[in-house]
Design a protein around this motif. Sequence first.
Motif, PDB file in Angstrom:
ATOM      1  N   GLY A 168      -5.638  -1.458  -1.763  1.00 54.31           N
ATOM      2  CA  GLY A 168      -4.488  -2.243  -1.332  1.00 54.31           C
ATOM      3  C   GLY A 168      -4.252  -3.472  -2.177  1.00 54.31           C
ATOM      4  O   GLY A 168      -3.645  -4.448  -1.726  1.00 54.31           O
ATOM      5  N   LEU A 169      -4.728  -3.434  -3.414  1.00 52.03           N
ATOM      6  CA  LEU A 169      -4.565  -4.585  -4.302  1.00 52.03           C
ATOM      7  C   LEU A 169      -3.155  -4.579  -4.904  1.00 52.03           C
ATOM      8  O   LEU A 169      -2.669  -3.528  -5.284  1.00 52.03           O
ATOM      9  CB  LEU A 169      -5.590  -4.447  -5.434  1.00 52.03           C
ATOM     10  CG  LEU A 169      -6.344  -5.692  -5.882  1.00 52.03           C
ATOM     11  CD1 LEU A 169      -7.120  -6.281  -4.713  1.00 52.03           C
ATOM     12  CD2 LEU A 169      -7.292  -5.333  -7.015  1.00 52.03           C
ATOM     13  N   PRO A 170      -2.510  -5.751  -4.985  1.00 50.82           N
ATOM     14  CA  PRO A 170      -1.184  -5.770  -5.614  1.00 50.82           C
ATOM     15  C   PRO A 170      -1.257  -5.397  -7.095  1.00 50.82           C
ATOM     16  O   PRO A 170      -2.293  -5.561  -7.743  1.00 50.82           O
ATOM     17  CB  PRO A 170      -0.698  -7.201  -5.430  1.00 50.82           C
ATOM     18  CG  PRO A 170      -1.860  -7.987  -4.981  1.00 50.82           C
ATOM     19  CD  PRO A 170      -2.906  -7.056  -4.473  1.00 50.82           C
ATOM     20  N   ARG A 171      -0.139  -4.904  -7.600  1.00 48.82           N
ATOM     21  CA  ARG A 171      -0.094  -4.351  -8.952  1.00 48.82           C
ATOM     22  C   ARG A 171      -0.577  -5.339 -10.011  1.00 48.82           C
ATOM     23  O   ARG A 171      -1.375  -4.984 -10.886  1.00 48.82           O
ATOM     24  CB  ARG A 171       1.351  -3.929  -9.233  1.00 48.82           C
ATOM     25  CG  ARG A 171       1.532  -3.060 -10.453  1.00 48.82           C
ATOM     26  CD  ARG A 171       3.029  -2.878 -10.702  1.00 48.82           C
ATOM     27  NE  ARG A 171       3.268  -2.084 -11.900  1.00 48.82           N
ATOM     28  CZ  ARG A 171       3.415  -0.769 -11.872  1.00 48.82           C
ATOM     29  NH1 ARG A 171       3.325  -0.126 -10.740  1.00 48.82           N
ATOM     30  NH2 ARG A 171       3.652  -0.103 -12.985  1.00 48.82           N
TER      31      ARG A 171
ATOM     32  N   LEU B 236      -6.766   2.643 -10.775  1.00 47.72           N
ATOM     33  CA  LEU B 236      -6.486   3.535  -9.643  1.00 47.72           C
ATOM     34  C   LEU B 236      -7.248   3.159  -8.361  1.00 47.72           C
ATOM     35  O   LEU B 236      -6.659   3.181  -7.274  1.00 47.72           O
ATOM     36  CB  LEU B 236      -6.780   4.991 -10.054  1.00 47.72           C
ATOM     37  CG  LEU B 236      -6.404   6.089  -9.063  1.00 47.72           C
ATOM     38  CD1 LEU B 236      -4.927   6.017  -8.704  1.00 47.72           C
ATOM     39  CD2 LEU B 236      -6.730   7.462  -9.635  1.00 47.72           C
ATOM     40  N   PRO B 237      -8.543   2.781  -8.426  1.00 50.74           N
ATOM     41  CA  PRO B 237      -9.224   2.428  -7.162  1.00 50.74           C
ATOM     42  C   PRO B 237      -8.562   1.245  -6.461  1.00 50.74           C
ATOM     43  O   PRO B 237      -8.632   1.135  -5.232  1.00 50.74           O
ATOM     44  CB  PRO B 237     -10.637   2.049  -7.621  1.00 50.74           C
ATOM     45  CG  PRO B 237     -10.809   2.707  -8.940  1.00 50.74           C
ATOM     46  CD  PRO B 237      -9.454   2.715  -9.576  1.00 50.74           C
TER      47      PRO B 237
ATOM     48  N   MET C 274       0.841  -1.205   0.000  1.00 51.42           N
ATOM     49  CA  MET C 274       0.000   0.000   0.000  1.00 51.42           C
ATOM     50  C   MET C 274       0.874   1.252   0.000  1.00 51.42           C
ATOM     51  O   MET C 274       0.731   2.121  -0.849  1.00 51.42           O
ATOM     52  CB  MET C 274      -0.876  -0.021   1.264  1.00 51.42           C
ATOM     53  CG  MET C 274      -1.824   1.162   1.344  1.00 51.42           C
ATOM     54  SD  MET C 274      -3.294   0.919   0.350  1.00 51.42           S
ATOM     55  CE  MET C 274      -4.077   2.493   0.486  1.00 51.42           C
TER      56      MET C 274
ATOM     57  N   LEU D 175     -12.927   7.534  -5.147  1.00 54.92           N
ATOM     58  CA  LEU D 175     -12.543   6.167  -5.500  1.00 54.92           C
ATOM     59  C   LEU D 175     -12.171   5.351  -4.268  1.00 54.92           C
ATOM     60  O   LEU D 175     -11.735   4.216  -4.389  1.00 54.92           O
ATOM     61  CB  LEU D 175     -11.356   6.188  -6.467  1.00 54.92           C
ATOM     62  CG  LEU D 175     -11.623   6.866  -7.814  1.00 54.92           C
ATOM     63  CD1 LEU D 175     -10.391   6.789  -8.702  1.00 54.92           C
ATOM     64  CD2 LEU D 175     -12.818   6.248  -8.508  1.00 54.92           C
ATOM     65  N   GLY D 176     -12.318   5.945  -3.086  1.00 53.69           N
ATOM     66  CA  GLY D 176     -12.123   5.159  -1.877  1.00 53.69           C
ATOM     67  C   GLY D 176     -10.865   5.473  -1.102  1.00 53.69           C
ATOM     68  O   GLY D 176     -10.545   4.774  -0.144  1.00 53.69           O
ATOM     69  N   ALA D 177     -10.114   6.519  -1.494  1.00 47.24           N
ATOM     70  CA  ALA D 177      -8.921   6.889  -0.724  1.00 47.24           C
ATOM     71  C   ALA D 177      -9.345   7.465   0.620  1.00 47.24           C
ATOM     72  O   ALA D 177     -10.286   8.257   0.690  1.00 47.24           O
ATOM     73  CB  ALA D 177      -8.095   7.911  -1.494  1.00 47.24           C
TER      74      ALA D 177
ATOM     75  N   VAL E  23      -5.458   0.826  -6.032  1.00 45.02           N
ATOM     76  CA  VAL E  23      -4.368   1.320  -5.187  1.00 45.02           C
ATOM     77  C   VAL E  23      -4.887   1.536  -3.770  1.00 45.02           C
ATOM     78  O   VAL E  23      -4.268   1.122  -2.792  1.00 45.02           O
ATOM     79  CB  VAL E  23      -3.809   2.641  -5.753  1.00 45.02           C
ATOM     80  CG1 VAL E  23      -2.843   3.278  -4.761  1.00 45.02           C
ATOM     81  CG2 VAL E  23      -3.119   2.389  -7.084  1.00 45.02           C
ATOM     82  N   PHE E  24      -6.063   2.177  -3.677  1.00 39.82           N
ATOM     83  CA  PHE E  24      -6.590   2.508  -2.351  1.00 39.82           C
ATOM     84  C   PHE E  24      -7.228   1.295  -1.696  1.00 39.82           C
ATOM     85  O   PHE E  24      -7.476   1.281  -0.501  1.00 39.82           O
ATOM     86  CB  PHE E  24      -7.580   3.660  -2.462  1.00 39.82           C
ATOM     87  CG  PHE E  24      -6.980   4.840  -3.163  1.00 39.82           C
ATOM     88  CD1 PHE E  24      -5.877   5.483  -2.618  1.00 39.82           C
ATOM     89  CD2 PHE E  24      -7.474   5.285  -4.382  1.00 39.82           C
ATOM     90  CE1 PHE E  24      -5.292   6.551  -3.263  1.00 39.82           C
ATOM     91  CE2 PHE E  24      -6.887   6.347  -5.034  1.00 39.82           C
ATOM     92  CZ  PHE E  24      -5.798   6.989  -4.478  1.00 39.82           C
TER      93      PHE E  24
ATOM     94  N   GLU F  16       2.601   1.602  -3.150  1.00 37.51           N
ATOM     95  CA  GLU F  16       1.728   2.086  -4.223  1.00 37.51           C
ATOM     96  C   GLU F  16       1.549   3.595  -4.128  1.00 37.51           C
ATOM     97  O   GLU F  16       1.585   4.300  -5.138  1.00 37.51           O
ATOM     98  CB  GLU F  16       0.367   1.398  -4.115  1.00 37.51           C
ATOM     99  CG  GLU F  16       0.443  -0.120  -4.221  1.00 37.51           C
ATOM    100  CD  GLU F  16       1.072  -0.564  -5.525  1.00 37.51           C
ATOM    101  OE1 GLU F  16       1.013   0.220  -6.487  1.00 37.51           O
ATOM    102  OE2 GLU F  16       1.635  -1.664  -5.567  1.00 37.51           O
TER     103      GLU F  16
ATOM    104  N   ASP G  35      -4.525   8.315   3.249  1.00 39.07           N
ATOM    105  CA  ASP G  35      -3.878   7.991   1.973  1.00 39.07           C
ATOM    106  C   ASP G  35      -3.473   9.281   1.262  1.00 39.07           C
ATOM    107  O   ASP G  35      -2.364   9.398   0.738  1.00 39.07           O
ATOM    108  CB  ASP G  35      -4.821   7.186   1.079  1.00 39.07           C
ATOM    109  CG  ASP G  35      -5.206   5.856   1.707  1.00 39.07           C
ATOM    110  OD1 ASP G  35      -4.373   5.308   2.445  1.00 39.07           O
ATOM    111  OD2 ASP G  35      -6.326   5.387   1.468  1.00 39.07           O
TER     112      ASP G  35
ATOM    113  N   ARG H 158      -4.257  -5.753  -9.941  1.00 35.88           N
ATOM    114  CA  ARG H 158      -4.903  -4.528 -10.410  1.00 35.88           C
ATOM    115  C   ARG H 158      -4.913  -4.473 -11.931  1.00 35.88           C
ATOM    116  O   ARG H 158      -5.931  -4.206 -12.561  1.00 35.88           O
ATOM    117  CB  ARG H 158      -4.128  -3.306  -9.903  1.00 35.88           C
ATOM    118  CG  ARG H 158      -4.354  -2.948  -8.490  1.00 35.88           C
ATOM    119  CD  ARG H 158      -4.093  -1.467  -8.247  1.00 35.88           C
ATOM    120  NE  ARG H 158      -2.871  -0.955  -8.835  1.00 35.88           N
ATOM    121  CZ  ARG H 158      -1.714  -0.879  -8.206  1.00 35.88           C
ATOM    122  NH1 ARG H 158      -1.610  -1.312  -6.968  1.00 35.88           N
ATOM    123  NH2 ARG H 158      -0.660  -0.370  -8.798  1.00 35.88           N
TER     124      ARG H 158
END
Lengths: 430, 243
Positions: B122-125, B116-117, A1, A323-325, B119-120, A4, A329, B128
């Motif tokens: 917490g999904l690995p690249r 992009l969602p 996280m 988008l959920g940040a 990322v928030f 990212e 974050d 995603r």
Amino acid sequence: MLLELFRLAVGNLLRARGRLVMTASGVLVGTTAVVLLLALTFGLQEAAEAGIGSAASLTEIQVYPGFSPRPEESREPAMLQLDDEAVARITALDGVAAVVPLLSVQTQISLASGKYRYYGQFVGVPPEAAPYLGLRVARGTFSLGPGEALVGASVGSFFVDPDAQTWEPVEVDVLAEGLKMRVYSSVEGREQAFDITISGVLRPGSGSFDGTVFLPLEDVIALNEWSSGNRLDPEERRYDYLLVRATSRETTRAVSEAIRELGYGTGGVGEFLDQLNSFFTTMRLMLGGIGGVALVVAAFGVANTMMMAILERTREIGLMKALGARDRDVLLIFLIESMLVGLSGGLAGLGAAYALQNAINGALTAMPQGQGGPGFLPFDLSQVGNRLIVIPPELALFAVLLAVLVGLGAGALPAVRAARLPPVVALQQE
Amino acid sequence: MAEQEAARPIIIACRNVQKTFYLGERAVPAIKRVSLMIRAGEFVGIMGPSGSGKSTLLHLLGGLDRATGGTIRVAGRRLEDLSSDELARFRRETIGFVFQTFYLVPSMSALDNVALPGVFAGLPRDAREERAWRLLRAMGLTHRADHRPGQLSGGQQQRVAIARALFNDPPIVLADEPTGALDSRTGRRVMGLLRHLCDRWGKTILVVTHDPVVAGHADRILSLQDGYLIGDHAPETAEESDA
């Protein structure tokens, strides 16, 4: 996280490269100023310490005879002599690694190589304590058995022909065999030659010992008794002075004070080191403060850039939240960005400082040398490798950390503002 | 069909919802005592003149803003009880947003925008990108995956935005004037896509629009005026009343 968010932050920074370069340049200038000014104090301190003598001399205390501080409490004579009892009392003090008593030869004495002679100081030390003199051999071995001697670095260069009109120093290989020691006896009224083996030549830079011939203490006692014809009771023996070795630079001063407390006189540069250090600490604070002003200015630059970035990207912040940040974050993204501005500026500044260090030190070396160094400096830079600017690794690390902190600190407020933006307000921003 | 719909669970329920903005000392009510229910899988249009409060209502239902009165239950959560972090999680898991001007990040490729969602979340690249790729394929945009938004047409950008809205597989998609920046032909295709998401993917769709033609794609129209919910009817009636 976190990784990212880091990627996002890097992407955001690279989007506005020009601004990144400008803002980081402010940090660069500040970091360079701080590093160079502090490096100057480190260089000056190194030069000053080199002027004092070797590193060994910093833990060294010379002890001289003194007056008893409380004569009324003792029935001893007021004058405190440097006898074996004094050696024992000082050895027992905290922070003392060793006590080396030094006893000089009391009659005319010289080294003889053919017709050439060396006249100098001949000193006896106990062989077991000799290693604590802080001396090391350049050639030969560090050994002080009966009939052996260790000589200072310049001894071999100062042999003279005593019968010549002028005493031209002559170079003699003192390690060669056949060297004699000629000692004058007042009993017999003439000189006598003794066999002697020079076991080692000490490294140069041994301070006051460069011209000294060290003999085993027992040999000196025997020579003194032979030349004067008197046998001395060991209790009556008086040393010229004692060389006390403290366990560390930090304890040197306390040991010095404890010895003076006993009533003896002390000397040595070690205890002045404290004063020297505090002088350089003050100097560092002042110069660091001046450089710090540049960093503060840079911090405002970073803060301004981050504020602008947040204004520009308000809608993007709203989008990320939609988008959920989470608030944190968004906070982290902006903190990472400002930290990276600080880090890149700090690293570039450190690089610039290293480049300037090399340039300045190089220019000093290339300058016409006065007495061993550029004439405008009050000390000899050649002793420290002609380095006026010295960047220790700790300073480099400190500078980069400081730059990162400047970035973080400057970015904190804007980042908190960004994190707290209500998503709908941020989205509606035009 | 009515019976079938009645069997579907209620996914959005509002009771006496109010939203008042404060401009300095002045209170400006935007939503006044609105109550409504929406069942899972419905396609609902929200219509009304500008300033009627339709976007505000959408923001409240999506957890982008908080109501100043009443209760909103969405997918089993009472939004007024959620903390800021919980609201963020709610938006992430439950709602997909589609905006009039797309709101794509201009420096990112289409694929990265869609992902992009994640990322928030917490999904690995890898995960995603794989999921974003599948969504782009569903939108017929795999050949544009590496393009920046600026290199895409309006319709393509909106499809990228819709793919992004679907990234976390939310049960509800909220679209605020999704055709407002598009020509009418492209707008129809976007509405057709939303219709498809409703019919085939089972999403609950709420579309804010002032265009009756756009609203014609919906099953049901909620009409707002001056912050009041003044109508709840089938689209045909809406078109007639607006005409």
